[in-house]
Enzyme design. Structure first.
Site, PDB file in Angstrom:
ATOM      1  N   SER A  78       0.881  -1.177   0.000  1.00  0.00           N
ATOM      2  CA  SER A  78       0.000   0.000   0.000  1.00  0.00           C
ATOM      3  C   SER A  78       0.907   1.212   0.000  1.00  0.00           C
ATOM      4  O   SER A  78       2.074   1.128   0.413  1.00  0.00           O
ATOM      5  CB  SER A  78      -0.858   0.002   1.272  1.00  0.00           C
ATOM      6  OG  SER A  78      -1.502   1.251   1.448  1.00  0.00           O
ATOM      7  N   TYR A 118      -2.227  -0.941  10.415  1.00  0.00           N
ATOM      8  CA  TYR A 118      -2.215  -1.174   8.964  1.00  0.00           C
ATOM      9  C   TYR A 118      -0.898  -0.673   8.364  1.00  0.00           C
ATOM     10  O   TYR A 118      -0.259  -1.362   7.552  1.00  0.00           O
ATOM     11  CB  TYR A 118      -3.408  -0.454   8.325  1.00  0.00           C
ATOM     12  CG  TYR A 118      -3.574  -0.712   6.845  1.00  0.00           C
ATOM     13  CD1 TYR A 118      -4.074  -1.932   6.390  1.00  0.00           C
ATOM     14  CD2 TYR A 118      -3.241   0.255   5.897  1.00  0.00           C
ATOM     15  CE1 TYR A 118      -4.240  -2.172   5.023  1.00  0.00           C
ATOM     16  CE2 TYR A 118      -3.397   0.022   4.546  1.00  0.00           C
ATOM     17  CZ  TYR A 118      -3.903  -1.191   4.112  1.00  0.00           C
ATOM     18  OH  TYR A 118      -4.061  -1.434   2.758  1.00  0.00           O
TER      19      TYR A 118
HETATM   20  P1  NAD Z   1     -11.307  -6.210  -0.242  1.00  0.00           P
HETATM   21  O1  NAD Z   1     -11.749  -6.180   1.182  1.00  0.00           O
HETATM   22  O2  NAD Z   1     -12.198  -5.694  -1.302  1.00  0.00           O
HETATM   23  O3  NAD Z   1     -10.844  -7.694  -0.640  1.00  0.00           O
HETATM   24  C1  NAD Z   1      -9.960  -8.419   0.182  1.00  0.00           C
HETATM   25  C2  NAD Z   1     -10.154  -9.903  -0.065  1.00  0.00           C
HETATM   26  O4  NAD Z   1      -9.263 -10.590   0.831  1.00  0.00           O
HETATM   27  C3  NAD Z   1     -11.574 -10.377   0.274  1.00  0.00           C
HETATM   28  O5  NAD Z   1     -12.080 -11.196  -0.762  1.00  0.00           O
HETATM   29  C4  NAD Z   1     -11.400 -11.146   1.585  1.00  0.00           C
HETATM   30  O6  NAD Z   1     -12.336 -12.222   1.741  1.00  0.00           O
HETATM   31  C5  NAD Z   1      -9.977 -11.658   1.440  1.00  0.00           C
HETATM   32  N1  NAD Z   1      -9.378 -11.982   2.747  1.00  0.00           N
HETATM   33  C6  NAD Z   1      -9.448 -11.285   3.910  1.00  0.00           C
HETATM   34  N2  NAD Z   1      -8.820 -11.952   4.887  1.00  0.00           N
HETATM   35  C7  NAD Z   1      -8.323 -13.085   4.320  1.00  0.00           C
HETATM   36  C8  NAD Z   1      -7.576 -14.173   4.830  1.00  0.00           C
HETATM   37  N3  NAD Z   1      -7.231 -14.259   6.125  1.00  0.00           N
HETATM   38  N4  NAD Z   1      -7.209 -15.166   3.974  1.00  0.00           N
HETATM   39  C9  NAD Z   1      -7.572 -15.115   2.664  1.00  0.00           C
HETATM   40  N5  NAD Z   1      -8.317 -14.123   2.140  1.00  0.00           N
HETATM   41  C10 NAD Z   1      -8.673 -13.106   2.965  1.00  0.00           C
HETATM   42  O7  NAD Z   1      -9.923  -5.413  -0.227  1.00  0.00           O
HETATM   43  P2  NAD Z   1      -9.071  -4.758  -1.423  1.00  0.00           P
HETATM   44  O8  NAD Z   1      -9.235  -3.299  -1.342  1.00  0.00           O
HETATM   45  O9  NAD Z   1      -9.285  -5.465  -2.713  1.00  0.00           O
HETATM   46  O10 NAD Z   1      -7.614  -5.089  -0.840  1.00  0.00           O
HETATM   47  C11 NAD Z   1      -6.736  -6.036  -1.429  1.00  0.00           C
HETATM   48  C12 NAD Z   1      -5.330  -5.717  -0.987  1.00  0.00           C
HETATM   49  O11 NAD Z   1      -4.988  -4.407  -1.442  1.00  0.00           O
HETATM   50  C13 NAD Z   1      -5.136  -5.705   0.524  1.00  0.00           C
HETATM   51  O12 NAD Z   1      -3.881  -6.268   0.856  1.00  0.00           O
HETATM   52  C14 NAD Z   1      -5.165  -4.234   0.857  1.00  0.00           C
HETATM   53  O13 NAD Z   1      -4.483  -3.934   2.053  1.00  0.00           O
HETATM   54  C15 NAD Z   1      -4.498  -3.653  -0.363  1.00  0.00           C
HETATM   55  N6  NAD Z   1      -4.789  -2.236  -0.590  1.00  0.00           N
HETATM   56  C16 NAD Z   1      -6.061  -1.791  -0.746  1.00  0.00           C
HETATM   57  C17 NAD Z   1      -6.280  -0.433  -0.947  1.00  0.00           C
HETATM   58  C18 NAD Z   1      -7.675   0.132  -1.107  1.00  0.00           C
HETATM   59  O14 NAD Z   1      -7.830   1.366  -0.977  1.00  0.00           O
HETATM   60  N7  NAD Z   1      -8.678  -0.656  -1.437  1.00  0.00           N
HETATM   61  C19 NAD Z   1      -5.204   0.456  -1.005  1.00  0.00           C
HETATM   62  C20 NAD Z   1      -3.909  -0.048  -0.842  1.00  0.00           C
HETATM   63  C21 NAD Z   1      -3.714  -1.396  -0.655  1.00  0.00           C
END
Ligand code: NAD
Length: 253
Positions: A144, A157
């Site tokens: 991130s 986080y």
């Molecule tokens: P999201 O919540 O839409 O999707 C996350 C997915 O991970 C879900 O399908 C959930 O079921 C799965 N998950 C959660 N815990 C889990 C576990 N213990 N084992 C296996 N699967 C698990 O989130 P997103 O926004 O798509 O985030 C994906 C990645 O991107 C994350 O690592 C997040 O930190 C990172 N990220 C997101 C953003 C944002 O703004 N959305 C920004 C920077 C980084």
């Protein structure tokens, strides 16, 4: 798009958001795909969508905090496709963005570290055990922009994502001469359920997010997925240990 033709890839957290977009984009680029998620039905839906579009896919329920689940997921991918060329360690949680550090819950800290850091640790180990004998592989950890800069009320986080950037660099050095490249991507606010949950918890959050980003909008999961495909493909063959910032200019401010 044939950048991943003949290759096999896996994505954790592939039921939703950035993980689902990455799985679909890798499959469109030609990869056979193992879609895994703690939400097994969601992972199955992603795999079904890939198959319906003419691709190859399996789904595996997997909680990345559990080493046995992760080993079984990697074994299932190798059973299905005979090899593992690329892996996207995407599963992650936000924890709480509501409290300053001294008020934040210890259990929340433990859970954020368990999923975001220990999950990546388990995945790297299992993936490397397959890629090392192959002498070839590309791994992308989803960090991130909070892995590079601080964010208020987000110490757990931010700590977990700084750790993902660090583990990416060290692992890249460990395997640089073994044919395995390990990189990270660092998105800013991206339009997924994770961002939506933050907006639901604070109605001003959508404005705060958009204002923080010089381009004035959230990222789209497909924009992150495009970078993931590039880092998984031979097009990035001289790139390792890198953290690619995808943030509409945020880190430049
Ligand atoms: P999201 O919540 O839409 O999707 C996350 C997915 O991970 C879900 O399908 C959930 O079921 C799965 N998950 C959660 N815990 C889990 C576990 N213990 N084992 C296996 N699967 C698990 O989130 P997103 O926004 O798509 O985030 C994906 C990645 O991107 C994350 O690592 C997040 O930190 C990172 N990220 C997101 C953003 C944002 O703004 N959305 C920004 C920077 C980084």
């Amino acid at each position: 798009m044939t950048q991943m033709e003949g290759k096999a890839a896996l994505v954790t957290g592939a039921a939703a958001g950035i993980g689902r977009a990455s799985a679909l984009a890798l499959a469109r680029a030609g990869a056979a795909l193992c879609a895994s998620d703690i939400d097994g039905e969601g992972a199955q839906a992603t795999a079904r969508d890939i198959i319906d579009a003419g691709g190859r896919a399996i789904s595996v329920p997997c909680d990345v905090t559990k080493a046995d689940d992760v080993s079984a997921m990697v074994a299932a991918a190798v059973d299905a496709f005979g090899r593992l060329d690329a892996a996207v360690n995407n599963a992650g949680i936000a924890g709480s963005f509501e409290h300053r550090l001294h008020e934040a819950d210890d259990a929340m800290f433990e859970q954020v570290l368990a999923v975001n850091l220990r999950g990546v640790w388990h995945c790297l180990k299992a993936e490397l055990n397959v890629m090392l004998p192959q002498g070839q592989g590309a791994i992308v950890n989803i960090a991130s922009v909070a892995g590079l800069i601080g964010a208020p009320k987000a110490a757990a986080y931010t700590a977990s994502k700084h750790a993902v950037v660090g583990i990416t660099k060290s692992a890249a050095l460990d395997y640089a001469k073994r044919g395995i490249r390990i990189n990270a991507v660092c998105p800013a606010y991206t339009d997924t359920a994770m961002a939506q949950r933050a907006i639901d918890g604070n109605p001003l959050m959508a404005q705060i997010m958009a204002r923080a980003i010089p381009m004035g909008r959230l990222g789209q999961p497909a924009e992150i997925a495009a970078a993931v495909v590039w880092l998984c493909s031979d097009a990035s063959s001289f790139v390792t240990g890198h953290s690619l910032v995808l943030d509409g200019g945020l880190a430049a401010t």
